[in-house]
Structure formats: C-alpha cells, structure tokens
Design an enzyme around this catalytic site. Structure first.
Site, PDB file in Angstrom:
ATOM      1  N   CYS A  81       0.716  -1.118  -0.412  1.00 54.48           N
ATOM      2  CA  CYS A  81      -0.032   0.211  -0.163  1.00 54.48           C
ATOM      3  C   CYS A  81       0.725   0.925  -0.050  1.00 54.48           C
ATOM      4  CB  CYS A  81      -0.867  -0.386   1.136  1.00 54.48           C
ATOM      5  SG  CYS A  81      -2.294   1.203   0.805  1.00 54.48           S
ATOM      6  N   HIS A 176      -3.923  -4.900   0.482  1.00 60.20           N
ATOM      7  CA  HIS A 176      -2.623  -5.423   2.111  1.00 60.20           C
ATOM      8  C   HIS A 176      -3.109  -7.286   2.388  1.00 60.20           C
ATOM      9  CE1 HIS A 176      -3.038  -1.418   4.423  1.00 60.20           C
ATOM     10  NE2 HIS A 176      -3.543  -1.238   3.366  1.00 60.20           N
ATOM     11  N   GLU A 178      -1.600  -8.591   3.815  1.00 58.23           N
ATOM     12  CA  GLU A 178      -2.029  -9.222   5.842  1.00 58.23           C
ATOM     13  C   GLU A 178      -2.832  -9.424   6.316  1.00 58.23           C
ATOM     14  OE1 GLU A 178      -1.253  -4.607   5.718  1.00 58.23           O
ATOM     15  OE2 GLU A 178      -0.410  -6.154   4.402  1.00 58.23           O
TER      16      GLU A 178
END
Length: 539
Positions: A81, A176, A178
């Site tokens: 990002c 993202h 994660e």
C-alpha cells in the site's frame, strides 16, 4: 542465529499483522520505525525488508520515506500500500491522487508470471486471466512505474495495483496481503519470505520460551514481581511464563473490581493456586472501582479510571512485598497497536487500553511485559508449550477493564449483575451446542467443524448491556426493561474479525433463556458488525 525480516512501520494500524504473517511462516521478524538510520538497517542485516502501509499520503507528505540503506543492501523488498507508493517515489516513479479511491473488497488481475504471484489465484476469468480477491485501502495511486519495473497487477479502479523489478527482487502491491480479507494474502507473504528472500523457517514457540525465560531472569534478577490476573488468556500465560522463569519471586494479584464474569473469582483462584501452585493474593476492591466510575459515561474516561485504580491497588500490594520492584502485565501486540503505541507512534489511536494507557511515571515499579510482541494465537501456542490446561489457554479473551467496557455509558452494580447472568447464559449455550452437518450444509461452518462446540468455533463471544429500555409483553402484563446485545466473532489475530454466523436455533435459545431467567432484560439483539469498521468490544 535466526534469519530476520525487517518490517519498517510507516504508521499503519495493521503493521503488526505483517509480522504475524511472517511468523506464521516460522521466520523471525522485527518491526521498527521507517525513519531508523542507515547504520541501523545495515547492522540489522535482514534477509529482506517489508514496507508497511500508512494513513499518510506520499503525494502530500514527503517526510515518510524508507532509509536509503534499504535500497543499497541488495536484499528483496516488498512494499505494501503506502509502502508501494514510497517505493515508486524513491526509485523514480510517480504517485498522484486517485479519482477512484478504493476501500474494501476488490478483484485484482495478475499480469505476467512474477515470482511473487505466479500460480496464486482465487479464480480464472473466461478469458483465462488469473484473479485475486484482495482488500484495498488507499486514496493515492502509482501513476508511473519506476525505471526497471513492470506491471504485476491491476484493478478497474487502480491500473497499477502491483509492480515488480525481478532483477533486484523488488515487489510492491497496492492491496493488503496481511489482512484475512485478502484470501491468498498469507500465501503471498510466505512466498516472499521463504522463496524470494530464502529465509530459514526456524522460528518456533519453544525457542521463544527459552529466550523469554532467559530475558526475564536477566531483567528481574532476585527481585520480586507482582502480576495482575484478570482471568483472561493473556495474564494467565504471562503468569505461567514468569513463574517458569522465577518461581516464587512472582506473586499474582487477583483484583475483584466488581466487573468480573459470573463465578470468575472462584475459577481463577482454583486454577492458579490449585494447578500452577502459584502465590495468589485476592483483593476485593469492587467498592473502590464502582465508586470512582459513578457518573462516568465516556469510554476513554472509564478505561483510564479502571487503569488508574489497578495501579493504586498494585502499589498497595507492592508495599506489602519487601522486594517487589516489578509490575508484570499481559500486554500483547493488539493492545499496543490499538492504543497508537507502535514504535513509530504514527498509528491513529482508536481506543486506549488499561494495560498501556493508565500507567503513571510515578508508579515506582518497573514494567515487565513478556508477551508485548506476540499476537493472540501466538500467546495460545505459548500457553500450550508451557503446559497450561486447554480450558485456560483456549478460553475466550476478557478485557482488563472487564464488564466496564461491556456496559455502555455509566457503570452501575445493577447493570453489572444483569450483564453477568446474561453473558453466562450465552456462553452456556455456545458450550452446549455442537455444529451439525446441517450447519455445514448451510455454510455456517466447515465440514471439519462438525461436532465441535460453537464456543470453540468462535474466537470471542460475550453479551453487552445497553442502558436503554424497550417495551415488552410477558404473560398478560406490559414490561419496560433493558436491552442486551450478543456479540460473537471469528478471527485468527484479533486485528480483523468477522461476525460469527451462529445457528438461529442457538441464538433463539439464548435469547429465550436470557429474557426468562434474567429479570430486568426483555429484549435481546445480535451484533453483525465486522472489524473493521467496528471494534470487537463496544467500548
């Protein structure tokens, strides 16, 4: 010596999730602020570097940059990002404000066959394009690739959603990976860490126990430690770890602040004194806590008061222990990040936690936080490795402020008593109901979950007291009583969470029992908010 991944934090609320995904690949990593020195980066000697997201803008804020040493090391770098945007800017590309901001779910097309994304896809289009279901959160976009980079991914709203310079091992994604909302995110991070960076997967909890025990012994020496037990997983595992390290130098202080779950005091004392043979001091401070909370409605103020009173109780107990020099807490990573306490201090504060927000400098005790760098699932793994019983390790989390943050507005003993009983009924129903093949067929759980209790299939479940009244009818009479909300979520890391799709029959039984057995409550609702945008606790 463990291989290390360096995660540079630009202030994202989910930077710790990057660390969790790296550790799930059994690779050691550390989070440090993005403005560390070039010398620090070189001495850290990482196998790879990951650049986090941020609430800032590369287009407007030219201060948040990665150290030059990151680009001079010759190791793989992954930008996420904001990390992608600063990589683009620092290496000669261009970032600009996007006319089509993306926040939430998106379908992304992979381009080419990069080492990072090759063969990783959620589905294929009719034209044969590999697609990924990802989670976006950005207002800027990369408008021009840096020299040497090729397009790696795109979405309709973001033409450059991923870029790669394979020769140098530089990869960047606008989404993202994660967060759990990105379905293949864990696989993407694992590939970067293990295959592209070539890090050794040798980070396991047994190693952490040995290192943590050694660190505690070195920190504490022959001094005494006091630890506050809340009855939750975090303080329990912290107590077991510290007890493993220093034995009877640890005294556990169990504070009854009048905001505990039903029969919690007896359960905690039986468990710690009976099973662990640890020293436990029981302090009834309910009048003190409830008195200071009278008239207080602001959630932040309540948390601060509860934290302050905990400190005062600990100070009083510490004076009775001639060698007490340390205050131990079960603080874990999510506590720190939600308090704006990442090492960069750039994360936007969502709420303060009593573990990290109410401790004055005048405490007079040194702070011991052996779980500060661990996530909830790591804490549970650690508890199992320490030999704690499953009923302790896999008990749902309970906040330090207790029912004080589950009673909206002012805290009263009457409200706490009603909530205690409603919460106990909900938990009883979850523990007593197992998932069925019909539940699996309806998509409420997986086939492998059939036969497990719904308590085990939820990560956290509890009742919330709403200090508003609604009209009801019981028998032939009109009632005007309080409302309670039931909350159940499923998550792996407590940084993001989905509301649990519980069977209607279970919810119906819980509602019926609460309304009939808890005089003073005549309406039950179910919270179907995810995190984000909501937090798991209501306050």
């Amino acid at each position: 010596m463990h291989d290390k991944i360096l995660i540079l934090d630009f202030g994202s609320q989910v930077t710790q999730l990057i660390a969790r995904r790296v550790r799930e690949a059994h690779v050691y990593c550390e989070i440090h602020p993005n403005d560390v020195s070039d010398e620090f980066v070189r001495e850290f000697a990482p196998k790879a570097v990951i650049l986090s997201g941020s609430h800032a803008s590369t287009y407007e804020d030219h201060q948040l940059r990665a150290p030059q040493a990151v680009w001079d090391l010759g190791v793989p770098v992954l930008g996420i990002c904001y990390g992608m945007q600063t990589m683009a800017v620092q290496l000669g590309g261009k970032v600009e404000w996007s006319d089509h901001r993306e926040f939430g779910y998106a379908e992304m097309r992979a381009h080419g066959h990069t080492r990072l994304l090759d063969g990783i896809e959620d589905f294929t289009t009719a034209e044969g394009h590999g697609m990924l279901k990802v989670w976006m959160s950005h207002g800027d976009k990369v408008a021009e690739l840096p020299p040497g980079f090729a397009l790696m991914a795109s979405t309709p709203s973001c033409p450059i959603a991923g870029m790669a310079d394979e020769a140098r091992g530089y990869y960047a994604v606008q989404f993202h990976p994660e967060v759990t909302h990105t379905v293949k995110g864990r696989q993407i991070i694992e590939r970067f860490v293990l295959q592209i960076a070539g890090a050794k997967p040798d980070w396991i909890m047994s190693n952490h126990i040995e290192e943590a025990v050694a660190k505690i012994r070195e920190q504490v020496g022959d001094e005494e430690v006091i630890l506050g037990l809340s009855g939750g997983v975090d303080s329990s595992v912290a107590a077991a770890l510290i007890h493993r390290a220093i034995g009877d130098q640890l005294t556990c202080v169990f504070v009854d602040h009048g905001l505990l779950r039903l029969n919690e005091g007896k359960m905690v004392l039986d468990m710690f004194e009976g099973r662990l043979h640890a020293k436990v001091v029981h302090v009834d401070a309910s009048e003190q806590f409830l008195g200071h909370l009278t008239g207080v409605t602001d959630p932040e103020a309540k948390r601060k008061i509860i934290g302050r009173e905990f400190v005062e109780v600990f100070q009083a107990e510490a004076k009775k222990l001639s060698k007490a020099k340390w205050l131990a807490q079960g603080t874990i990573y999510p506590d720190v990040v939600e308090s704006g306490g990442t090492k960069t201090k750039k994360a936007t504060t969502i709420k303060s936690h009593h573990n990290v927000g109410g401790l004055p400098e005048t405490l007079g005790l040194k702070l011991l936080e052996p779980l500060r760098d661990l996530f909830k699932d790591e804490v549970r793994e650690l508890g199992v490795a320490l030999g704690l019983p499953p009923e302790m390790v896999y008990r749902h989390p309970f906040p330090g402020p207790g029912l004080g943050v589950r009673i909206l507005g002012e805290v009263k003993r009457e409200y706490a008593d009603l909530l205690r009983r409603a919460d106990a009924i909900f938990i009883e129903e979850l523990r007593g109901t197992t998932a069925t093949t019909q539940d699996a067929a309806a998509g409420l759980c997986g086939e492998a979950d059939v036969g497990k209790t719904w308590y085990d299939l939820t990560s956290q479940a509890f009742a919330v007291f709403l200090p508003v009244k609604s009209v009801g009818v019981m028998g032939d009479g009109r009632t005007y009583d309080y409302v309670t909300s039931l909350r159940a979520v499923q998550t792996t890391d407590f940084m993001t969470a989905h509301w649990a799709h519980l069977p209607y029959a279970l919810l119906g039984r819980a509602s019926n029992r609460i309304i009939n057995e808890v005089r003073g409550i005549n309406r039950v609702v179910y919270d179907i908010s995810g995190k984000p945008p909501a937090t798991i606790e209501w306050e």
